[in-house]
Design a protein around this motif. Structure first.
Motif, PDB file in Angstrom:
ATOM      1  N   VAL A  22      64.871   8.242  37.723  1.00 32.20           N
ATOM      2  CA  VAL A  22      64.824   8.473  38.664  1.00 32.20           C
ATOM      3  C   VAL A  22      63.517   7.982  40.250  1.00 32.20           C
ATOM      4  N   GLY A  23      64.049   8.563  41.295  1.00 30.74           N
ATOM      5  CA  GLY A  23      63.316   7.655  42.520  1.00 30.74           C
ATOM      6  C   GLY A  23      64.190   6.288  42.811  1.00 30.74           C
ATOM      7  N   TRP A  24      64.547   5.469  41.637  1.00 23.55           N
ATOM      8  CA  TRP A  24      65.530   4.280  41.791  1.00 23.55           C
ATOM      9  C   TRP A  24      66.320   4.397  42.740  1.00 23.55           C
ATOM     10  N   PRO A  25      67.065   3.299  43.378  1.00 20.66           N
ATOM     11  CA  PRO A  25      68.368   3.347  44.176  1.00 20.66           C
ATOM     12  C   PRO A  25      69.670   3.915  43.473  1.00 20.66           C
ATOM     13  N   ALA A  26      70.958   4.665  43.667  1.00 17.38           N
ATOM     14  CA  ALA A  26      71.427   5.458  42.800  1.00 17.38           C
ATOM     15  C   ALA A  26      72.392   4.240  41.996  1.00 17.38           C
ATOM     16  N   HIS A  27      72.383   2.766  43.250  1.00 14.68           N
ATOM     17  CA  HIS A  27      73.052   1.946  42.105  1.00 14.68           C
ATOM     18  C   HIS A  27      72.710   0.713  40.733  1.00 14.68           C
ATOM     19  N   ASP A  28      70.986   0.745  41.781  1.00 15.87           N
ATOM     20  CA  ASP A  28      69.994   0.538  40.497  1.00 15.87           C
ATOM     21  C   ASP A  28      70.510   1.270  39.126  1.00 15.87           C
ATOM     22  N   ALA A  29      70.486   2.364  39.506  1.00 13.70           N
ATOM     23  CA  ALA A  29      69.969   3.420  38.599  1.00 13.70           C
ATOM     24  C   ALA A  29      71.489   2.600  37.632  1.00 13.70           C
ATOM     25  N   ALA A  30      73.000   3.309  37.691  1.00 10.58           N
ATOM     26  CA  ALA A  30      73.764   2.981  37.328  1.00 10.58           C
ATOM     27  C   ALA A  30      74.184   2.088  36.885  1.00 10.58           C
ATOM     28  N   LEU A  31      73.582   0.859  37.024  1.00 10.62           N
ATOM     29  CA  LEU A  31      73.069  -0.335  36.189  1.00 10.62           C
ATOM     30  C   LEU A  31      72.257  -0.231  35.155  1.00 10.62           C
ATOM     31  N   GLN A  32      71.212  -0.048  35.166  1.00  9.32           N
ATOM     32  CA  GLN A  32      70.849   0.093  34.134  1.00  9.32           C
ATOM     33  C   GLN A  32      71.673   1.030  32.642  1.00  9.32           C
ATOM     34  N   ILE A  33      72.328   2.210  33.761  1.00  6.00           N
ATOM     35  CA  ILE A  33      72.972   2.797  32.563  1.00  6.00           C
ATOM     36  C   ILE A  33      73.743   2.478  31.795  1.00  6.00           C
ATOM     37  N   SER A  34      74.693   1.289  32.681  1.00  8.41           N
ATOM     38  CA  SER A  34      75.647   1.075  31.718  1.00  8.41           C
ATOM     39  C   SER A  34      75.350  -0.697  31.089  1.00  8.41           C
ATOM     40  N   LYS A  35      73.582  -0.854  31.282  1.00 17.65           N
ATOM     41  CA  LYS A  35      73.474  -1.700  30.518  1.00 17.65           C
ATOM     42  C   LYS A  35      73.061  -1.392  29.309  1.00 17.65           C
ATOM     43  N   ASP A  36      72.721  -0.037  29.502  1.00 20.66           N
ATOM     44  CA  ASP A  36      72.291   0.239  27.298  1.00 20.66           C
ATOM     45  C   ASP A  36      73.072   0.904  27.011  1.00 20.66           C
ATOM     46  N   ARG A  37      74.349   1.647  28.065  1.00 18.17           N
ATOM     47  CA  ARG A  37      75.343   2.528  27.114  1.00 18.17           C
ATOM     48  C   ARG A  37      76.760   2.078  28.379  1.00 18.17           C
ATOM     49  N   PRO A  38      77.435   1.137  27.476  1.00 20.31           N
ATOM     50  CA  PRO A  38      78.541   0.588  28.390  1.00 20.31           C
ATOM     51  C   PRO A  38      79.739   1.194  27.716  1.00 20.31           C
ATOM     52  N   ASP A  39      79.837   2.093  26.981  1.00 23.13           N
ATOM     53  CA  ASP A  39      80.599   3.521  26.841  1.00 23.13           C
ATOM     54  C   ASP A  39      80.684   4.566  27.444  1.00 23.13           C
ATOM     55  N   VAL A  40      80.041   4.367  28.833  1.00 22.69           N
ATOM     56  CA  VAL A  40      80.081   6.336  29.514  1.00 22.69           C
ATOM     57  C   VAL A  40      80.411   5.747  30.913  1.00 22.69           C
ATOM     58  N   SER A  41      80.825   6.585  31.519  1.00 21.13           N
ATOM     59  CA  SER A  41      81.900   6.483  32.623  1.00 21.13           C
ATOM     60  C   SER A  41      80.358   7.231  33.479  1.00 21.13           C
ATOM     61  N   ILE A  42      80.258   6.070  34.637  1.00 20.28           N
ATOM     62  CA  ILE A  42      78.991   6.890  35.841  1.00 20.28           C
ATOM     63  C   ILE A  42      80.091   7.931  36.934  1.00 20.28           C
ATOM     64  N   SER A  43      79.328   8.473  37.222  1.00 23.32           N
ATOM     65  CA  SER A  43      79.850   9.333  38.180  1.00 23.32           C
ATOM     66  C   SER A  43      79.060   9.925  39.512  1.00 23.32           C
ATOM     67  N   PHE A  44      79.904   9.604  40.532  1.00 19.29           N
ATOM     68  CA  PHE A  44      78.130   9.835  41.790  1.00 19.29           C
ATOM     69  C   PHE A  44      78.222  11.639  42.159  1.00 19.29           C
TER      70      PHE A  44
END
Length: 78
Positions: A22-44
């Protein structure tokens, strides 16, 4: 023989929310989520309105502010 973890998942990874982004740019947040959980899809989504329900339990929604593009809600799986 079946898989214990979904394809691409990190063994033992059960992280289901990312309050730290929270407070991060959305793109950076998505990169972190993908790194932590490559098995999930991300919607913006932009704005704080409600987003449509997902038929996919492995989706993470990243909600960002219209003006700044930073994450305004904790992204969670589901």
């Amino acid at each position: 023989m079946g898989r214990v973890e979904p394809a691409g998942a990190i063994a033992g990874s059960t992280k289901a929310s990312w309050p730290e982004v929270v407070g991060w740019p959305a793109h950076d947040a998505a990169l972190q989520i993908s790194k932590d959980r490559p098995d999930v899809s991300i919607s913006f989504y932009i704005g704080t309105g409600r987003w449509p329900p997902s038929p996919y339990p492995s989706r993470v929604v990243v909600v960002s502010d219209t003006a700044t593009g930073v994450v305004v809600q904790t992204p969670v799986v589901g």
